[in-house]
Design an enzyme around this catalytic site. Structure first.
Site, PDB file in Angstrom:
ATOM      1  N   TRP A   1      43.584  75.734 -37.945  1.00  0.00           N
ATOM      2  CA  TRP A   1      42.347  75.976 -38.685  1.00  0.00           C
ATOM      3  C   TRP A   1      41.813  77.384 -38.424  1.00  0.00           C
ATOM      4  O   TRP A   1      41.382  78.080 -39.353  1.00  0.00           O
ATOM      5  CB  TRP A   1      41.312  74.920 -38.332  1.00  0.00           C
ATOM      6  CG  TRP A   1      40.033  74.982 -39.106  1.00  0.00           C
ATOM      7  CD1 TRP A   1      38.766  74.912 -38.597  1.00  0.00           C
ATOM      8  CD2 TRP A   1      39.858  75.100 -40.534  1.00  0.00           C
ATOM      9  NE1 TRP A   1      37.835  74.980 -39.603  1.00  0.00           N
ATOM     10  CE2 TRP A   1      38.483  75.102 -40.810  1.00  0.00           C
ATOM     11  CE3 TRP A   1      40.751  75.228 -41.601  1.00  0.00           C
ATOM     12  CZ2 TRP A   1      37.962  75.224 -42.103  1.00  0.00           C
ATOM     13  CZ3 TRP A   1      40.246  75.338 -42.898  1.00  0.00           C
ATOM     14  CH2 TRP A   1      38.864  75.334 -43.136  1.00  0.00           C
TER      15      TRP A   1
ATOM     16  N   LYS B   1      34.873  70.689 -34.209  1.00  0.00           N
ATOM     17  CA  LYS B   1      34.078  69.486 -34.412  1.00  0.00           C
ATOM     18  C   LYS B   1      34.304  68.521 -33.256  1.00  0.00           C
ATOM     19  O   LYS B   1      35.428  68.315 -32.843  1.00  0.00           O
ATOM     20  CB  LYS B   1      34.482  68.812 -35.732  1.00  0.00           C
ATOM     21  CG  LYS B   1      34.402  69.733 -36.950  1.00  0.00           C
ATOM     22  CD  LYS B   1      35.090  69.134 -38.161  1.00  0.00           C
ATOM     23  CE  LYS B   1      35.067  70.093 -39.351  1.00  0.00           C
ATOM     24  NZ  LYS B   1      35.757  69.542 -40.536  1.00  0.00           N
TER      25      LYS B   1
ATOM     26  N   SER C   1      38.102  70.066 -45.176  1.00  0.00           N
ATOM     27  CA  SER C   1      38.925  71.281 -45.191  1.00  0.00           C
ATOM     28  C   SER C   1      40.160  71.112 -44.327  1.00  0.00           C
ATOM     29  O   SER C   1      40.047  71.001 -43.110  1.00  0.00           O
ATOM     30  CB  SER C   1      38.101  72.474 -44.680  1.00  0.00           C
ATOM     31  OG  SER C   1      37.420  72.141 -43.481  1.00  0.00           O
TER      32      SER C   1
ATOM     33  N   LYS D   1      33.101  61.731 -38.112  1.00  0.00           N
ATOM     34  CA  LYS D   1      34.111  61.420 -39.129  1.00  0.00           C
ATOM     35  C   LYS D   1      35.512  61.304 -38.526  1.00  0.00           C
ATOM     36  O   LYS D   1      36.361  60.571 -39.046  1.00  0.00           O
ATOM     37  CB  LYS D   1      34.066  62.462 -40.253  1.00  0.00           C
ATOM     38  CG  LYS D   1      34.341  63.899 -39.818  1.00  0.00           C
ATOM     39  CD  LYS D   1      35.792  64.300 -39.941  1.00  0.00           C
ATOM     40  CE  LYS D   1      36.017  65.721 -39.456  1.00  0.00           C
ATOM     41  NZ  LYS D   1      37.421  66.148 -39.593  1.00  0.00           N
TER      42      LYS D   1
ATOM     43  N   ASP E   1      33.596  65.209 -45.839  1.00  0.00           N
ATOM     44  CA  ASP E   1      34.566  65.341 -44.751  1.00  0.00           C
ATOM     45  C   ASP E   1      35.083  63.972 -44.325  1.00  0.00           C
ATOM     46  O   ASP E   1      36.253  63.814 -43.962  1.00  0.00           O
ATOM     47  CB  ASP E   1      33.910  66.057 -43.574  1.00  0.00           C
ATOM     48  CG  ASP E   1      34.906  66.829 -42.718  1.00  0.00           C
ATOM     49  OD1 ASP E   1      36.106  66.844 -43.060  1.00  0.00           O
ATOM     50  OD2 ASP E   1      34.477  67.419 -41.706  1.00  0.00           O
TER      51      ASP E   1
ATOM     52  N   THR F   1      39.094  63.035 -44.297  1.00  0.00           N
ATOM     53  CA  THR F   1      39.759  62.759 -43.025  1.00  0.00           C
ATOM     54  C   THR F   1      40.270  61.326 -42.950  1.00  0.00           C
ATOM     55  O   THR F   1      41.238  61.050 -42.239  1.00  0.00           O
ATOM     56  CB  THR F   1      38.794  63.051 -41.856  1.00  0.00           C
ATOM     57  OG1 THR F   1      38.158  64.309 -42.065  1.00  0.00           O
ATOM     58  CG2 THR F   1      39.532  63.117 -40.541  1.00  0.00           C
TER      59      THR F   1
ATOM     60  N   VAL G   1      45.507  69.052 -31.431  1.00  0.00           N
ATOM     61  CA  VAL G   1      44.347  68.318 -30.933  1.00  0.00           C
ATOM     62  C   VAL G   1      43.869  67.341 -32.002  1.00  0.00           C
ATOM     63  O   VAL G   1      43.717  67.704 -33.166  1.00  0.00           O
ATOM     64  CB  VAL G   1      43.198  69.283 -30.565  1.00  0.00           C
ATOM     65  CG1 VAL G   1      41.941  68.509 -30.190  1.00  0.00           C
ATOM     66  CG2 VAL G   1      43.617  70.196 -29.419  1.00  0.00           C
TER      67      VAL G   1
ATOM     68  N   GLU H   1      40.587  65.536 -32.334  1.00  0.00           N
ATOM     69  CA  GLU H   1      39.278  65.537 -31.688  1.00  0.00           C
ATOM     70  C   GLU H   1      38.668  64.137 -31.577  1.00  0.00           C
ATOM     71  O   GLU H   1      37.891  63.853 -30.675  1.00  0.00           O
ATOM     72  CB  GLU H   1      38.310  66.448 -32.465  1.00  0.00           C
ATOM     73  CG  GLU H   1      38.623  67.931 -32.361  1.00  0.00           C
ATOM     74  CD  GLU H   1      38.059  68.590 -31.104  1.00  0.00           C
ATOM     75  OE1 GLU H   1      37.714  67.871 -30.154  1.00  0.00           O
ATOM     76  OE2 GLU H   1      37.986  69.831 -31.093  1.00  0.00           O
TER      77      GLU H   1
END
Length: 346
Positions: free
Chosen positions: A28, A120, A151, A204, A257, A261, A292, A294
């Site tokens: 990202w 995030k 995104s 999310k 989002d 996701t 990762v 998150e």
């Protein structure tokens, strides 16, 4: 909502001939750096000197983003001071667990540049959101904010249309930073609801693990839609309890989002859920991902905050049970389905 009319605006941000320091060269961070370099000078920083050397030679980031080539406006650095020299804005895309550390490093260099973060989650151990870390490390008068929304790096780097939300602790800075980052295929909306945008970006990921478990167990489209809808309710309750505006969760950083996701093919968090449903151990799943996810740490930290706030988050609870307490994905889903009937608004 975190706003402060005393935030420093000085002469304002440049909108032309600007330099942006992007910290963090994962997928990202690299995709953002490449997009921004189409209209600004960009320095992309990574801590690992070997990674930086490889990117310099390839003029790409094959480790995280394939062979998409960097343009001449993008430089790569492993020296933080060199990355910050001449910059007008810092864009932090390091993992949330490393955010406090990078803020301390920036402060130690004497920099008071405005900072936007695009990671995030909640800080492991403290259960604090990035804006709370920023408040502690930078203070309320420093200019800072969050960039979030639906995104995927793999789509942004291909030039596909993407829309995100930028939330900052001052309306003027929010407008300026959004204008600076906004581009032809990267549409940036702005707000001052830093709390809501931060909560949406964190929670999310937990809901995406839940959606992956549902999909992996073959529960179908109806169940996925229900999971997303009830997940949005949890996200909103949690955010409002922290001071966010409920309206934020109906926007890009909330439901936008969340949908992406929970359904998108590039979602690492959904992939964790899919593999949990197949019976794989979390350790094996994370080793195989190579990136990762998150939501794994976030589930635990969100539950810690939710319990202290008295907020009911049953989906998050069951995801956390599966991730950190050894509960099977099947048992977690059955316990969720077995909850007492209640009115929808509760």
């Amino acid at each position: 909502m975190v706003t402060d009319s005393k935030v420093k605006t000085q002469a304002g941000l440049k909108t032309t001939d600007a330099k942006i320091a992007v910290l963090g060269a994962g997928a990202w961070g690299t995709a953002l750096a490449m997009n921004l370099s189409q209209r600004h000078r960009v320095s992309l920083w990574a801590r690992n000197a070997g990674h930086v050397s490889g990117m310099r030679k390839a003029r790409a980031n094959p480790l995280y983003l394939g062979d998409f080539k960097f343009n001449d406006q993008l430089s790569v650095e492993d020296d933080l001071q060199a990355a910050l020299d001449g910059a007008d804005l810092i864009l932090s895309v390091v993992p949330t667990a490393g955010f406090r550390g990078i803020l301390k490093d920036i402060t130690a260099l004497g920099s008071d540049l405005p900072i936007i973060w695009a990671h995030k989650g909640l800080e492991p151990g403290s259960a604090k959101l990035p804006y709370e870390v920023a408040l502690e490390e930078l203070g309320s008068t420093q200019r800072w904010g969050a960039l979030s929304g639906p995104s995927f790096a793999a789509e942004l780097v291909r030039g596909l249309p993407t829309a995100v939300t930028l939330a900052a602790n001052n309306q003027e800075f929010s407008n300026e930073a959004a204008q600076l980052i906004h581009g032809a295929n990267l549409r940036v909306y702005n707000t001052t609801d830093v709390v809501g945008v931060s909560v949406g970006g964190a929670v999310k990921n937990v809901m995406a693990i839940a959606a992956g478990i549902s999909d992996g167990m073959g529960f179908g489209n109806n169940a996925r839609a229900a999971m997303i809808t009830r997940g949005l309710a949890e996200m909103t309750r949690f955010g409002v309890a922290l001071g966010a505006s409920a309206e934020t969760f109906m926007g890009l950083a909330g439901v936008g989002d969340l949908i992406l996701t929970c359904t998108g093919q590039y979602s690492r968090n959904r992939e964790v859920g899919l593999q949990l449903a197949s019976g794989k151990s979390l350790a094996d799943i994370l080793q195989g991902l190579g990136h990762v996810a998150e939501g794994v740490n976030t589930a635990r930290e969100v539950m810690r905050r939710a319990e202290s706030l008295g907020v009911d988050m049953p989906i998050t609870f069951e995801v956390n049970q599966a991730l950190t307490h050894g509960k099977s994905a099947q048992d977690a889903v059955m316990d969720l389905l077995g909850r007492d009937q209640k009115p929808e608004g509760v």
